[in-house]
Design an enzyme around this catalytic site. Structure first.
Site, mmCIF file in Angstrom:
data_model
loop_
_atom_site.group_PDB
_atom_site.id
_atom_site.type_symbol
_atom_site.label_atom_id
_atom_site.label_comp_id
_atom_site.label_asym_id
_atom_site.label_seq_id
_atom_site.Cartn_x
_atom_site.Cartn_y
_atom_site.Cartn_z
ATOM 1 N N ALA A 65 0.862 -1.301 0.054
ATOM 2 C CA ALA A 65 -0.073 0.035 -0.159
ATOM 3 C C ALA A 65 1.048 1.172 -0.125
ATOM 4 C CB ALA A 65 -0.822 -0.012 1.290
ATOM 5 N N GLY A 110 0.954 -5.658 0.453
ATOM 6 C CA GLY A 110 -0.316 -6.022 -0.391
ATOM 7 C C GLY A 110 0.395 -6.305 -1.693
ATOM 8 N N GLU A 113 0.614 -9.836 -1.115
ATOM 9 C CA GLU A 113 -0.887 -10.296 -1.022
ATOM 10 C C GLU A 113 -1.378 -10.602 -2.225
ATOM 11 O OE1 GLU A 113 -1.843 -7.341 1.752
ATOM 12 O OE2 GLU A 113 -2.473 -9.223 3.253
ATOM 13 N N GLU A 133 4.298 -5.202 7.167
ATOM 14 C CA GLU A 133 3.341 -4.345 7.796
ATOM 15 C C GLU A 133 3.521 -4.177 9.380
ATOM 16 O OE1 GLU A 133 2.515 -6.693 5.720
ATOM 17 O OE2 GLU A 133 1.030 -5.935 4.311
HETATM 18 N N1 COA Z 1 4.550 3.542 -0.264
HETATM 19 C C1 COA Z 1 4.676 4.641 -0.818
HETATM 20 N N2 COA Z 1 5.870 4.803 -1.456
HETATM 21 C C2 COA Z 1 6.998 3.860 -1.435
HETATM 22 C C3 COA Z 1 6.398 2.623 -0.824
HETATM 23 C C4 COA Z 1 5.090 2.558 -0.239
HETATM 24 N N3 COA Z 1 4.860 1.207 0.227
HETATM 25 N N4 COA Z 1 7.749 1.743 -1.236
HETATM 26 C C5 COA Z 1 8.405 2.475 -1.649
HETATM 27 N N5 COA Z 1 7.830 3.704 -1.821
HETATM 28 C C6 COA Z 1 8.759 4.923 -2.429
HETATM 29 C C7 COA Z 1 9.709 5.463 -1.345
HETATM 30 O O1 COA Z 1 9.193 6.397 -0.460
HETATM 31 C C8 COA Z 1 10.690 6.241 -2.567
HETATM 32 O O2 COA Z 1 10.093 7.189 -2.684
HETATM 33 P P1 COA Z 1 11.014 8.771 -2.975
HETATM 34 O O3 COA Z 1 11.791 8.530 -4.013
HETATM 35 O O4 COA Z 1 9.998 9.770 -3.292
HETATM 36 O O5 COA Z 1 11.660 8.729 -1.761
HETATM 37 C C9 COA Z 1 10.687 5.162 -3.531
HETATM 38 O O6 COA Z 1 9.405 4.554 -3.446
HETATM 39 C C10 COA Z 1 11.836 4.219 -3.767
HETATM 40 O O7 COA Z 1 11.752 3.551 -2.556
HETATM 41 P P2 COA Z 1 13.168 3.481 -1.573
HETATM 42 O O8 COA Z 1 12.611 3.262 -0.176
HETATM 43 O O9 COA Z 1 13.911 4.806 -1.923
HETATM 44 O O10 COA Z 1 14.202 2.348 -2.320
HETATM 45 P P3 COA Z 1 15.088 1.416 -1.508
HETATM 46 O O11 COA Z 1 15.398 0.739 -2.531
HETATM 47 O O12 COA Z 1 15.780 2.126 -0.511
HETATM 48 O O13 COA Z 1 14.087 0.498 -0.715
HETATM 49 C C11 COA Z 1 11.970 -0.984 -0.200
HETATM 50 C C12 COA Z 1 12.687 -0.327 -1.096
HETATM 51 C C13 COA Z 1 10.985 -1.472 -0.725
HETATM 52 C C14 COA Z 1 12.590 -1.789 1.053
HETATM 53 C C15 COA Z 1 11.595 0.186 0.895
HETATM 54 O O14 COA Z 1 10.727 1.340 -0.068
HETATM 55 C C16 COA Z 1 10.323 -0.249 1.770
HETATM 56 O O15 COA Z 1 10.515 -0.697 2.823
HETATM 57 N N6 COA Z 1 9.130 0.332 1.111
HETATM 58 C C17 COA Z 1 7.823 0.030 2.050
HETATM 59 C C18 COA Z 1 7.375 -1.392 1.965
HETATM 60 C C19 COA Z 1 6.325 -1.774 3.198
HETATM 61 O O16 COA Z 1 6.255 -1.605 4.235
HETATM 62 N N7 COA Z 1 5.030 -2.167 2.225
HETATM 63 C C20 COA Z 1 4.190 -2.473 2.984
HETATM 64 C C21 COA Z 1 3.070 -1.099 3.062
HETATM 65 S S1 COA Z 1 1.732 -1.409 4.140
#
Ligand code: COA
Length: 259
Positions: A65, A110, A113, A133
């Site tokens: 999400a 998600g 999922e 999450e």
């Molecule tokens: N929602 C909103 N934005 C997200 C996102 C999410 N679930 N996952 C990644 N992004 C965005 C980041 O904020 C970043 O945006 P920015 O460039 O404006 O800062 C961009 O996508 C790239 O992500 P970034 O975190 O810089 O990449 P990374 O390679 O360092 O890390 C992840 C990748 C996937 C490990 C990390 O983005 C992450 O942990 N995301 C969240 C995953 C999560 O918790 N999902 C469950 C949600 S309920």
């Protein structure tokens, strides 16, 4: 159909949905969910579509999400959002045709999922999975606690959800979360081959098998077997059954029509 967050194409019997919000690693918002529902409606209506492929890009299948939206959610907003998630995924699950998640990069929250709501998961060796999450103070709400438990069992599901760690494609394969694991450069071709194989199968038997397997979650074995028996007999009323058996006896490949 006009899509903003997914790219929707059709190719040789396959409906192909590419999640397309690369700037946020294909994180879901309400628009993505609405568009996935539109896809599901179209797939149900279009007899030419025999199989559905859902994919992302090399960096992300989907990172879950959109957390930026979550920040201001009230419990009511959260309920509405997650209901929409469950409806969208339920609709995709209910299209009566096989669905394939073709995964490279992150499949988190998600995104994981959504893959779990598909019938097949094929992953590149570069893919990463997880239900993180818990680290945000919440839980998976798109079927993670339910579908993952049924797929890989309680102990491993508790580990993945309560620790919320990201794990690699090899681990996902060993857990049974992923059906097929391929090198990244082969993912597209391997997905196409799988889709083609499924396209050649008899659609009514495929739909029936899918429905019965799904039903096995909800009914006791007596009723499940009774349904299986009835559906088995029903398939003997189809042209595809006649063709399948005739082709076997004639030593040729069957051509199924879905009738
Ligand atoms: N929602 C909103 N934005 C997200 C996102 C999410 N679930 N996952 C990644 N992004 C965005 C980041 O904020 C970043 O945006 P920015 O460039 O404006 O800062 C961009 O996508 C790239 O992500 P970034 O975190 O810089 O990449 P990374 O390679 O360092 O890390 C992840 C990748 C996937 C490990 C990390 O983005 C992450 O942990 N995301 C969240 C995953 C999560 O918790 N999902 C469950 C949600 S309920």
């Amino acid at each position: 159909m006009d899509f903003q967050t997914v790219i929707y194409t059709k190719e040789e019997g396959a409906a192909i949905v590419q999640l397309n919000r690369p700037e946020v690693l294909n994180a879901f918002n309400e628009e993505v969910l609405r568009e996935l529902e539109m896809v599901a409606d179209d797939v149900v209506r279009d007899d030419e579509v025999k199989v559905v492929v859902i994919k992302g890009n090399e960096t992300a299948f989907a990172a879950g999400a959109d957390i930026k939206n979550f920040v201001s959610y009230s419990p009511r907003d959260a309920h509405q959002y997650i209901s929409q998630v469950q409806v969208s995924m339920g609709k995709l699950l209910g299209v009566g045709k096989p669905t394939i998640a073709s995964i490279a990069g992150y499949a988190l929250g998600g995104g994981c999922e959504l893959a779990l709501a598909c019938d097949f998961r094929i992953a590149a060796d570069t893919a990463h999975f997880g239900l993180p999450e818990i680290n945000l103070g919440i839980i998976p709400g798109g079927g993670g606690t339910q579908r993952l438990t049924r797929l890989i069992g309680e102990a491993k599901t508790k580990q993945l959800i309560m620790l919320g760690e990201i794990f690699d494609a090899q681990s996902a394969y060993e857990l049974g979360l992923v059906n097929f694991l391929v090198p990244l450069p082969d993912l597209e071709e391997a997905t196409r081959k799988l889709a083609k194989k499924l396209c050649r199968k008899p659609p009514l038997a495929i739909r029936t098998a899918k429905e019965l397997i799904q039903l096995s979650y909800d009914v006791d074995i007596y009723n499940g077997l009774m349904m299986e028996k009835e559906k088995f007999a029903y398939l003997f009323s189809t042209e595809d059954q006649t063709e399948g058996m005739k082709a076997f006896l004639e030593g040729r490949k069957a051509t199924f029509t879905g009738r």
